[in-house]
Design an enzyme around this catalytic site. Sequence first.
Site, PDB file in Angstrom:
ATOM      1  N   HIS A   1       1.034   9.574 -27.777  1.00  0.00           N
ATOM      2  CA  HIS A   1       0.650   8.261 -27.255  1.00  0.00           C
ATOM      3  C   HIS A   1       0.026   7.394 -28.346  1.00  0.00           C
ATOM      4  CE1 HIS A   1       0.436   9.636 -22.750  1.00  0.00           C
ATOM      5  NE2 HIS A   1       1.664   9.454 -23.176  1.00  0.00           N
TER       6      HIS A   1
ATOM      7  N   ARG B   1      -1.536  21.528 -14.784  1.00  0.00           N
ATOM      8  CA  ARG B   1      -0.534  20.499 -15.080  1.00  0.00           C
ATOM      9  C   ARG B   1      -0.815  19.792 -16.394  1.00  0.00           C
ATOM     10  NH1 ARG B   1       2.053  15.741 -11.173  1.00  0.00           N
ATOM     11  NH2 ARG B   1       3.335  14.878 -12.833  1.00  0.00           N
TER      12      ARG B   1
ATOM     13  N   GLU C   1      -3.047  16.869 -11.589  1.00  0.00           N
ATOM     14  CA  GLU C   1      -3.436  17.192 -12.956  1.00  0.00           C
ATOM     15  C   GLU C   1      -4.926  17.468 -13.099  1.00  0.00           C
ATOM     16  OE1 GLU C   1      -1.042  15.363 -16.236  1.00  0.00           O
ATOM     17  OE2 GLU C   1      -3.004  14.718 -16.913  1.00  0.00           O
TER      18      GLU C   1
ATOM     19  N   LYS D   1       4.250  11.218 -11.314  1.00  0.00           N
ATOM     20  CA  LYS D   1       3.456  10.366 -12.204  1.00  0.00           C
ATOM     21  C   LYS D   1       4.178   9.047 -12.371  1.00  0.00           C
ATOM     22  CE  LYS D   1       0.765  13.263 -15.319  1.00  0.00           C
ATOM     23  NZ  LYS D   1       0.487  13.498 -16.766  1.00  0.00           N
TER      24      LYS D   1
ATOM     25  N   ARG E   1       0.809  -1.234   0.000  1.00  0.00           N
ATOM     26  CA  ARG E   1       0.000   0.000   0.000  1.00  0.00           C
ATOM     27  C   ARG E   1       0.838   1.278   0.000  1.00  0.00           C
ATOM     28  NH1 ARG E   1      -3.422  -2.773   3.808  1.00  0.00           N
ATOM     29  NH2 ARG E   1      -5.107  -3.810   2.677  1.00  0.00           N
TER      30      ARG E   1
END
Lengths: 369, 369
Positions: free
Chosen positions: B252, B241, B237, B143, B121
Amino acid sequence: METLRVALGGRAYPIHIGAGALDAAELYQPHLGAGRVAVVTNAVVGPLYLERVKAALQRAGAADVLAVLVEDGESAKSWGTLDRVFDALLGARLGRDSVIVALGGGVIGDLAGFAAAVYQRGIHFIQVPTTLLAQVDSSVGGKTAVNHARGKNMIGAFHQPRAVIADVAALATLPERELRAGVAEVIKHGFALDAALIGWLESNVERLLARDAAALAHVVRRSCELKAEVVAADEREAGPRILLNFGHTFGHAIEAGSGYGAWLHGEAVAAGMVMAGELSARAAHLPAAEVLRLRRLLQRTGLPVGGPALGPERYLELMAGDKKAAAGRIRYVLLEAVGRAVLRADVDERDVRAAIAAGSAASTAAAAQ
Amino acid sequence: METLRVALGGRAYPIHIGAGALDAAELYQPHLGAGRVAVVTNAVVGPLYLERVKAALQRAGAADVLAVLVEDGESAKSWGTLDRVFDALLGARLGRDSVIVALGGGVIGDLAGFAAAVYQRGIHFIQVPTTLLAQVDSSVGGKTAVNHARGKNMIGAFHQPRAVIADVAALATLPERELRAGVAEVIKHGFALDAALIGWLESNVERLLARDAAALAHVVRRSCELKAEVVAADEREAGPRILLNFGHTFGHAIEAGSGYGAWLHGEAVAAGMVMAGELSARAAHLPAAEVLRLRRLLQRTGLPVGGPALGPERYLELMAGDKKAAAGRIRYVLLEAVGRAVLRADVDERDVRAAIAAGSAASTAAAAQ
């Protein structure tokens, strides 16, 4: 309907408790955004409640509800099942503004909650617990996880739900064995934190097992109050929250040592509490009479008071990877008194061995007399 | 040595930038607890820097450093590799008080950071970026993610490191192609947020590609300043951001449509920025001359200015699952001017198709003239 609150600042959330709660569109509505909704459930709970939850979500404004069904039982808390959940969410193109509804018991809550924690780096989720164990314990507090072959709940996150919707009427369909397993966590709350709750259980456990509505509502409410308070004080288990793990160090070893699913989590916690109680008598001055009280209450509930006879070595080996370990030492949640748990790292391993022996199957018959 | 700070309250952390930083025991020392340390790296970076980092950790007091080696390249950001990392950590019985050191480029940082985010965790981790891309961008901001067959970075977490240790001397061993790919993210920072940085690059990009130490230190420092400011203002974000994703929606799609690893991330972002620039000219009044500036700077850096000719349909299909989508609509980061990016959801799909065509391979030769 009754509403408690988990006070966590910007991540505060309500716990709604009541019969018929899962049909109440207004409880879901504030937590749905512009995105879509996925209900994660299993093949046992789905047929009972999925259509009702979907209908409530639609009344709350959810246009297009995706249902994701996983297998029943602890085996669903796996890496493979998690990946299949992601595949379903991505296949249906659910975005970062989507919401997951976890409809089921502790396994579904842990699995779906963890999926929500990491899907697209985290989306919102709502807990709709349908078992007593989930209503009194696992649906509150944001602990989510899947198991690993090397240990239970080893991969997970702290990810708070946006709301918990606990419909006590859903407990009517709960199998007897799961009802009893849920009471184990109520007993845990009492022995760890609230002697009055133990007194109440000693007077009322038969009413609870007979599914008396008022008795069920009482233990759900009281357990959620206790849990909400502890979680608000210590969200990430850096302090007092760890005391809620009473019985869990031994209990996780029982689950892992027996193969996940052989024991229900609550059953393993019951036997684990006996070992932790025996250890408390040896290492924390808990009077032997209180260990007997624990054993008797568990027996009246129909719960095991002894773990499998794996032998102390195997228990110690299984516990060495416990998440509460610090600087390589296992730390134990022990009782100084009923309702007063403490965390201890300085426990003599001989006492641990003796406690395991006293709480293992071979000794159970004798202890039960 | 220079130190910046990411101002995130209780999760604030330093970014140390300088030649030889990865050998500096005192930079690791404040972030090691009572538990153990695991260095996650790969078969390319490991032979170059692992022993030095281990030695520094040992000088900082880490008793027993575990090394976890994964395969090189984008394919390591997979579910399977992640599970193998957990297996190594659990097999060595690393507890919740352990620390992970991510030693490598963006792939290692994303993978090891996500492992740290969910192992038991969540445990602490330190970023030791060894590529330009990781030093100027991915190691800062928390990130973390792995890829899914259905999309890049689809499973992940926001999990801030305890420190970033960016050793600019490590860039000496970086393959040429990766150096250029890293410059793509510097160009991104400039076009999205800082026109002065673009001016500097237009004067100094050849010095940068020649690995002039002062030039490298300048872009690492300036990029980290920009990123630290944006992250402090918007950790998860939800706001500004998102502008740092300039070029990434198209990028992507290029990565996914070509099979992960065929294009380096920075290369895909370069071609993606051309498409986003072309779209900005059509939908956000960016002067055509500025799109030309973008193309020219990318070309001088040796970066692609056109994506693969997959056809607009395939691009749109790949982008439909973009994490920035809201209420089912793809949102685009566009430029109104150099250094002034905006987020737009109201873009005409015809403009998107035209931008894809203008930024795809077939058109590249013509556009380059």
